[in-house]
Design a protein around this motif. Structure first.
Motif, short mmCIF file in Angstrom:
data_model
loop_
_atom_site.label_atom_id
_atom_site.label_comp_id
_atom_site.label_asym_id
_atom_site.label_seq_id
_atom_site.Cartn_x
_atom_site.Cartn_y
_atom_site.Cartn_z
N GLN A 10 -25.76 0.19 -45.15
CA GLN A 10 -26.28 0.42 -43.96
C GLN A 10 -26.36 1.82 -43.47
OE1 GLN A 10 -24.42 -1.98 -40.96
NE2 GLN A 10 -25.49 -3.83 -41.87
N SER A 11 -25.78 2.62 -44.46
CA SER A 11 -25.49 4.13 -43.71
C SER A 11 -26.76 4.93 -43.90
CB SER A 11 -24.25 4.73 -44.48
OG SER A 11 -24.32 4.69 -45.98
N ARG A 12 -27.76 4.53 -44.78
CA ARG A 12 -28.83 5.24 -45.02
C ARG A 12 -29.68 5.11 -43.79
NH1 ARG A 12 -26.72 8.55 -48.55
NH2 ARG A 12 -25.62 7.32 -49.69
N ASN A 13 -29.49 4.65 -42.83
CA ASN A 13 -30.14 4.86 -41.48
C ASN A 13 -30.11 6.04 -41.17
OD1 ASN A 13 -31.29 4.37 -39.06
ND2 ASN A 13 -29.69 2.80 -38.27
N TRP A 14 -31.37 6.85 -41.06
CA TRP A 14 -31.63 8.06 -40.59
C TRP A 14 -31.66 8.35 -39.03
CZ3 TRP A 14 -35.67 8.77 -37.60
CH2 TRP A 14 -36.89 7.98 -37.82
N LYS A 15 -31.77 7.34 -38.42
CA LYS A 15 -32.15 7.37 -36.98
C LYS A 15 -30.78 7.99 -35.84
CE LYS A 15 -35.40 3.43 -36.73
NZ LYS A 15 -35.66 2.06 -36.36
N PRO A 16 -29.72 7.53 -36.33
CA PRO A 16 -28.55 8.21 -35.30
C PRO A 16 -28.53 9.83 -35.65
CG PRO A 16 -27.60 6.67 -37.13
CD PRO A 16 -29.25 6.39 -37.30
N GLY A 17 -28.75 10.11 -36.96
CA GLY A 17 -28.77 11.59 -37.52
C GLY A 17 -29.89 12.04 -36.56
N ALA A 18 -30.95 11.66 -36.69
CA ALA A 18 -32.08 12.34 -35.80
C ALA A 18 -31.84 12.27 -34.36
CB ALA A 18 -33.15 11.49 -36.01
N MET A 19 -31.06 11.32 -33.83
CA MET A 19 -30.71 11.34 -32.38
C MET A 19 -29.83 12.29 -32.07
SD MET A 19 -32.72 9.12 -30.80
CE MET A 19 -34.02 9.58 -32.09
N LEU A 20 -28.93 12.49 -33.09
CA LEU A 20 -27.86 13.46 -32.93
C LEU A 20 -28.38 14.75 -32.90
CD1 LEU A 20 -24.67 14.69 -32.96
CD2 LEU A 20 -24.64 14.31 -35.32
N PHE A 21 -29.38 15.07 -33.66
CA PHE A 21 -29.89 16.48 -33.59
C PHE A 21 -30.73 16.62 -32.31
CE2 PHE A 21 -33.60 19.19 -34.45
CZ PHE A 21 -33.20 20.40 -34.93
N ILE A 22 -31.48 15.68 -31.97
CA ILE A 22 -32.30 15.93 -30.68
C ILE A 22 -31.41 16.12 -29.71
CG2 ILE A 22 -33.85 14.62 -29.19
CD1 ILE A 22 -35.13 13.31 -31.59
N TYR A 23 -30.31 15.25 -29.26
CA TYR A 23 -29.48 15.49 -28.43
C TYR A 23 -28.95 16.94 -28.48
CZ TYR A 23 -24.64 16.11 -26.86
OH TYR A 23 -23.50 16.65 -26.15
N ALA A 24 -28.35 17.56 -29.43
CA ALA A 24 -27.74 18.77 -29.51
C ALA A 24 -28.94 19.79 -29.39
CB ALA A 24 -27.16 18.77 -31.02
N ILE A 25 -29.88 19.85 -29.94
CA ILE A 25 -31.00 21.03 -29.54
C ILE A 25 -31.49 21.09 -28.24
CG2 ILE A 25 -32.87 19.71 -30.55
CD1 ILE A 25 -32.14 23.35 -30.73
N THR A 26 -31.83 19.71 -27.66
CA THR A 26 -32.32 19.91 -26.49
C THR A 26 -31.09 20.23 -25.35
OG1 THR A 26 -32.09 17.32 -26.29
CG2 THR A 26 -34.21 18.31 -26.63
N PHE A 27 -29.83 19.89 -25.82
CA PHE A 27 -28.86 20.11 -24.72
C PHE A 27 -28.69 21.35 -24.67
CE2 PHE A 27 -24.17 20.88 -24.27
CZ PHE A 27 -24.07 20.02 -23.11
N SER A 28 -28.76 22.18 -25.60
CA SER A 28 -28.54 23.85 -25.68
C SER A 28 -29.47 24.37 -25.09
CB SER A 28 -28.24 24.29 -27.23
OG SER A 28 -27.32 23.72 -27.77
N PHE A 29 -30.79 24.13 -25.18
CA PHE A 29 -31.91 24.67 -24.66
C PHE A 29 -31.94 24.36 -23.07
CE2 PHE A 29 -33.38 25.82 -29.04
CZ PHE A 29 -33.95 26.84 -28.62
N ALA A 30 -31.67 23.23 -22.79
CA ALA A 30 -31.74 22.98 -21.38
C ALA A 30 -30.64 23.78 -20.46
CB ALA A 30 -31.40 21.37 -21.14
#
Length: 295
Positions: A71-91
């Motif tokens: 099941q590890s080929r699910n890219w969604k949590p990785g995408a969520m991780l990136f969105i969280y990290a980049i928006t967190f920093s800029f916010a």
């Protein structure tokens, strides 16, 4: 859940929450002191996390197989991780610490509670009460520093909270926390490279800023998120949400212990409210489980 599993869940949760608090402090210091720009902090943070996992798995000689391997080929949590990290920093560039924490954890709570309710899970009255008490404790803690947020800062931090809430929800199904977290960081690499191309003209680096970003990525994030996935096996959506309200409190206590910041009555009172609310949620969840067994 047996006593051993409960102790494990509590231990993992406490360690993960400390890592979250460390992440918040490291990001705040790096960005508020202009030691590094927001995009570079995010890039180094995610790449150092990915590199740490590459190093860890290079020492593994025996492959570990599990249900999550399929099941590890699910890219969604990785995408969520990136969105969280980049928006967190800029916010955090346009928000003060207290306002940012309130928006972030408010969004996390709404995401997890809404998901739990839509799944048909009923919240015990003590769970609702616990959530309200804990959130009140958070508001009370950060109230002196609250300011009217900019629209961009509000939206970015709100999106960050939603992304982290989704990341948490997906993590509750992880069968191999370390391998799944490693794959999530791996998914962010192409996104990080794209970010690097677009933000290269705005690069602002210092040795101190790089050290803070690496510490955030390799330790507080990579290892912290692995332990969080381990903790999530024993937490409901509501429990996973409410315990995170303690992160600003832990960060404040860390400031008292390690940065010699003065302890004050506000911190003590806020800690009591947050911990009381968390306890109420845990009691409520136990009451629901007992009622289901009796039925």
């Amino acid at each position: 859940m047996g006593l051993h599993n409960k102790v494990q869940t509590i231990s993992y949760t406490i360690i993960a929450l400390i890592a979250f608090a460390a992440n918040s402090i490291l990001c705040r210091i790096a960005l508020k002191d202009n030691a590094i720009d927001a995009s570079s902090f995010t890039i180094i943070r995610l790449l150092s996390g990915a590199l740490l996992f590459i190093l860890i798995f290079s020492f593994k000689t025996k492959p570990v197989t599990s249900r999550s391997d399929r099941q590890s080929r699910n890219w969604k949590p990785g995408a969520m991780l990136f969105i969280y990290a980049i928006t967190f920093s800029f916010a955090y560039i346009s928000l003060d610490t207290g306002t940012g924490a309130l928006i972030l954890f408010g969004a996390v709570q709404l995401t997890l509670i809404f998901t739990s309710i839509t799944k048909g899970n009923k919240l015990h009255i003590s769970e609702w009460l616990g959530l309200i008490i804990s959130f009140f404790g958070l508001v009370y803690l950060v109230y002196p520093t609250l300011t009217t947020p900019s629209i961009s800062g509000f939206l970015l931090m709100g999106l960050s909270g939603i992304a982290w809430g989704v990341y948490t929800l997906i993590g509750r199904g992880s069968d191999n926390p370390m391998k799944d977290t490693a794959f999530n960081f791996k998914v962010t690499i192409p996104l990080v490279l794209c970010l690097m191309l677009f933000t290269f003209p705005m690069v602002n680096l210092s040795f101190r800023g790089v050290v803070l970003a690496v510490s955030s990525g390799a330790f507080a994030s990579a290892l912290g998120y692995t332990i969080w996935y381990m903790a999530l096996k024993g937490l409901s959506e509501t429990e996973a949400g409410v315990v995170q309200l303690s992160v600003p409190v832990i960060a404040a206590i860390g400031g008292v212990l390690f940065v010699s910041e003065p302890i004050n009555t506000r911190l003590i009172i806020a800690s009591i409210f947050v911990l009381t609310g968390i306890l109420a949620v845990l009691i409520g969840r136990g009451s629901l489980q007992k009622s289901k067994v009796n039925l």
